[in-house]
Write an enzyme that holds these catalytic residues in place. Sequence first.
Site, PDB file in Angstrom:
ATOM      1  N   LYS A  92      42.578  34.634  94.730  1.00 11.10           N
ATOM      2  CA  LYS A  92      43.842  34.158  95.165  1.00 11.10           C
ATOM      3  C   LYS A  92      44.061  32.966  94.175  1.00 11.10           C
ATOM      4  O   LYS A  92      44.443  33.346  92.961  1.00 11.10           O
ATOM      5  CB  LYS A  92      43.742  33.737  96.419  1.00 11.10           C
ATOM      6  N   TYR A 138      41.122  34.623 108.752  1.00 11.81           N
ATOM      7  CA  TYR A 138      41.252  35.762 107.853  1.00 11.81           C
ATOM      8  C   TYR A 138      40.607  36.951 108.418  1.00 11.81           C
ATOM      9  O   TYR A 138      39.660  37.043 108.713  1.00 11.81           O
ATOM     10  CB  TYR A 138      40.739  35.316 106.462  1.00 11.81           C
ATOM     11  N   ARG A 187      21.175  38.032  86.894  1.00 17.15           N
ATOM     12  CA  ARG A 187      21.559  37.972  88.442  1.00 17.15           C
ATOM     13  C   ARG A 187      21.264  36.576  88.814  1.00 17.15           C
ATOM     14  O   ARG A 187      21.741  35.928  89.795  1.00 17.15           O
ATOM     15  CB  ARG A 187      20.538  38.899  89.281  1.00 17.15           C
ATOM     16  N   ASP A 209      37.198  27.326 104.683  1.00 10.19           N
ATOM     17  CA  ASP A 209      37.524  28.459 103.875  1.00 10.19           C
ATOM     18  C   ASP A 209      38.920  27.661 103.018  1.00 10.19           C
ATOM     19  O   ASP A 209      39.757  27.545 103.816  1.00 10.19           O
ATOM     20  CB  ASP A 209      37.995  29.606 104.668  1.00 10.19           C
TER      21      ASP A 209
HETATM   22  C1  LIG Z   1      41.233  37.028 100.533  1.00  8.84           C
HETATM   23  C2  LIG Z   1      40.608  36.229 101.419  1.00  8.84           C
HETATM   24  C3  LIG Z   1      39.205  36.180 101.543  1.00  8.84           C
HETATM   25  C4  LIG Z   1      38.323  37.109 101.248  1.00  8.84           C
HETATM   26  O1  LIG Z   1      38.174  37.128  99.884  1.00  8.84           O
HETATM   27  P1  LIG Z   1      38.052  38.390  98.883  1.00  8.84           P
HETATM   28  O2  LIG Z   1      38.032  37.758  97.510  1.00  8.84           O
HETATM   29  O3  LIG Z   1      39.310  39.371  98.989  1.00  8.84           O
HETATM   30  O4  LIG Z   1      36.588  39.135  99.273  1.00  8.84           O
HETATM   31  C5  LIG Z   1      38.629  35.042 102.545  1.00  8.84           C
HETATM   32  N1  LIG Z   1      39.542  33.994 102.984  1.00  8.84           N
HETATM   33  C6  LIG Z   1      40.837  34.036 102.965  1.00  8.84           C
HETATM   34  C7  LIG Z   1      41.608  33.151 103.491  1.00  8.84           C
HETATM   35  C8  LIG Z   1      41.235  34.947 101.823  1.00  8.84           C
HETATM   36  O5  LIG Z   1      42.547  34.880 101.938  1.00  8.84           O
END
Ligand SMILES: *Cc1c(COP(=O)(O)O)cnc(C)c1O
Length: 383
Positions: free
Chosen positions: A203, A106, A49, A178
Amino acid sequence: MSSDHFETRAIHVGQEPDEMTGAVNVPIYATSTYAQDAPGEHRGYEYSRTDNPTRHALEVALASLEGVDPEANGGTISAGSGMAATALIGYMLKPGDHIVLPNDAYGGTFRFFARVLSEHGVEWTAADMTASDGLAEALQSNTKLVWIETPTNPMLRIVDLGARIEEAHAAGVKVCVDNTFATPFLTRPIDHGADLVLHSMTKYLGGHSDVVGGAIVTGDAELHERLKFLQNAVGPVLGPFDAYLTLRGMKTLALRMERHSRNAMAIAQFLEGHEKVSQVIYPGLDSHPQHELAARQMADFGGMVSFRMKDGPDSAFKMTRRTELFFLAESLGGVESLIEVPAAMTHMSVEGTELEVPSDLVRLSVGIEHVDDLIADLEQALA
Ligand SMILES: *Cc1c(COP(=O)(O)O)cnc(C)c1O
């Protein structure tokens, strides 16, 4: 191993051949604990962890791609999803604190701050970060964090990172960017002064739609220390198998982003000339209202394209059911192309709020298939 070149660092930083065997790939350390030489005397790892060598390799590599030297300052914290990473940032806020969110954040980020953290006394305001006075109007004396996305999802608006970060810093407020959509190959927010960079590694970083993960990168040693403490205290970690898959994906990030961008540009141009399409949104098009800013801030324009259907939401539903190569699915950033209707899928949770998106909007995550096949698929679906 360090190099000025992104492509080289993606493959080498944190990924030296295994000392014992010479294995050229970082092994998957499937272990929860580590034998100690004497009580309290360990070789850098005690319990997974807290840290795990596979996860560590990924964290060092990603920090390097975002322009952070983990030997010198800060580093990466990788978590089990983008939202888990976001939640860790949430733990840094206290009741009475205020956060400024982008007005087209998001959906999951919006949900977390507006519906979860708000119950713990954290206030929020949604602001138009693209407007020159949007952020200034939203800042309050208790604002502790500004959240930025660029390009935004799904409207692909571009936020001037340098300008917004300077404004926030002038008010003594930290900024989290982000960077999921742009990836460090296209934009490096820390170079623009960002304190924290958030990733959904699910992604583009993972890039193959086979893993869920998230990360926070920071060049601030104090923030890194605090986040490390919180991760160990709260527990949202990335497992070694997922860390391995993500690290493997990241090796080809540069190649993939180049192809995603090239394919997306060709598709945006094709759609812009199509009679059934009323508007195409892609930062690489001259018609994008912030094309110049995008060209200045991004190395290329990315793989996301949004467009609106002339005949309304019904025709958006119909065409997204007819594509064959473009899978009708949520998510983005994988090698395969995806299509979706945000209002009915990814952005349902923002219906009726100021974050609502047009119901005739279609979003594409353009993959790295041959562009002729992708255009032919869209052509037959629009016919
Ligand atoms: C998918 C996404 C998230 C969240 O991520 P997860 O891996 O699905 O928890 C946050 N910000 C953006 C821009 C995203 O496309």
